[in-house]
Design an enzyme around this catalytic site. Sequence first.
Site, PDB file in Angstrom:
ATOM      1  N   ASP A 111     -14.571  12.408  -2.215  1.00 39.90           N
ATOM      2  CA  ASP A 111     -14.171  12.648  -3.601  1.00 39.90           C
ATOM      3  C   ASP A 111     -13.819  11.292  -4.194  1.00 39.90           C
ATOM      4  OD1 ASP A 111     -12.881  13.135  -5.996  1.00 39.90           O
ATOM      5  OD2 ASP A 111     -11.641  14.768  -5.229  1.00 39.90           O
ATOM      6  N   LYS A 136     -14.619  10.909 -14.209  1.00 41.10           N
ATOM      7  CA  LYS A 136     -13.757   9.956 -14.900  1.00 41.10           C
ATOM      8  C   LYS A 136     -14.501   8.737 -15.451  1.00 41.10           C
ATOM      9  CE  LYS A 136      -9.427  11.396 -12.700  1.00 41.10           C
ATOM     10  NZ  LYS A 136      -8.750  11.984 -13.859  1.00 41.10           N
ATOM     11  N   TYR A 193      -5.804  15.748  -4.338  1.00 43.44           N
ATOM     12  CA  TYR A 193      -6.163  16.718  -5.364  1.00 43.44           C
ATOM     13  C   TYR A 193      -7.660  16.636  -5.624  1.00 43.44           C
ATOM     14  CZ  TYR A 193      -6.410  18.972  -9.950  1.00 43.44           C
ATOM     15  OH  TYR A 193      -6.742  19.796 -11.006  1.00 43.44           O
TER      16      TYR A 193
END
Length: 513
Positions: free
Chosen positions: A239, A347, A144
């Site tokens: 990512d 994050k 994702y």
Amino acid sequence: MRTKSKELYEEALLHIVGGVNSPSRSFKAVGGGAPVFMKRGQGAYFWDEDDNRYIDYLCAYGPIILGHAHPHVTQAIVHAAENGILYGAPTELEIRLAKMLKAAIPSMDKVRFVNSGTESVMTTIRVARAFTGRSKIIKFAGCYHGHSDLVLVAAGSGPSTLGIPDSAGVPPSIASEVITVPFNDLDALSVALDKWGAETAAVMVEPIVGNFGMVMPKPGYLQGLCALTRQHGAVVIYDEVITAFRFHYGSTQNYEGLLPVHLQDDAFRNAAGAEANAACYADASNPIGASIPAIGNTCSTTSTDSDANSTIPADGGANSILSADAKQAARDAFFASIEPDLTALGKIIGGGLPIGAYGGRREIMEKVAPLGPAYQAGTMAGNPASISSGIACLEALAEPGVYPRMDALAAQLSSGIAASAHRHGINLTINRIRGSFSAHFCDHPVTNYEEAKDTDGEIFAQFFNLMLDKGICLAPSKYEAWFLTTAHTEEDINFTLKAVEASFAEMAANAKK
């Protein structure tokens, strides 16, 4: 009882789409009903609107690595609020955090701050396209990368076929620019690049997967991925929205656990949690679910450490005697072979506040406005509150012993869960990488998305709800990880293991009825 949560959910449904502001918070995948509405977090704990306390392993899907309301982070946020939370002008704080990121992730020559992981990923794709003059991207099934159109595309019928929209509202014209291949399969990537390489701007990957469980790359996979991608003139994008600063102070691309064992630092190799991948299989006479074939009454820790991207020699590398200089040269060569061109972050680097960042090679990053033609901007980007929180979080993570302690607690917890599953004849595979792990209700390894899908969601839903009733907060999805924080204690682990034991006992008893 969670009476207030039910009442609030009914009210939320009248005003908020689906009653939640992210579908990942819905309980649809675990039987439905009202999600728990939280009102306070402190350390490793949540309290809901009915004043029930929970040990938190959700950790906001990763960012809360220091626990809730960490004093150093809280002080930084308060200070930022007192001095103005948004300027729309540059600050010295942005330079400080950029320098911290560059020092920890050497592949990032230049950095640009944005507001979320979705935004950072979206922009790396735009920049890669600007740099290469190409339009297509290759990504990996189950990974994702946020909710921008280009990455909400499912796989076609094979590695050489174009993608299909995975969400309403994504036009076929967008999907035609995306090829999706299986993770951990270099042959599939090679086939895709052989067909589409001349049109491919970038290959985007989670170097350690965090979105269908915690999954390590197979030995040689990242080296092969980087080499194949560059052979075709495309850009490698990592990512690392989940993985950066999760396993150590840095990113996956310079993570000790990817090295062959004989090249690893002695302290890392000898850490309490060095063996990280456990699998439990149900007793064939006592299956928990018909969809999970039991294959014997065994419980073992696999001989291949999921925390190391190497084939471990039988002697553990003891015969691979290298001089200090030769060992360092081999380490440097390994990390150079898996270095990306661009990295997307989010994050943890915000300490719990909204943030994203991307960075990479100077010649690629200088394609970004105002230096280059790839436009990207944001009113909230680099705001003092998020940047201050991020600086404080990284300062706390840089303290000695932080990561080994989370590693040791996660090892204790995951091994205890595996042992409990075995006692009650429950098929369970655990993938652990230092202070995080995923628990898959199946009787096989999980190394890619198809294997992650082939796990029992109904059994997970039972487990999730039983644990919630016992004061343990997990993510409401069979694909999500458990996260340890610096705030968790051995007492929390013991409490959790008692809840696991009681839950598995109840599941086993129900299966016999």
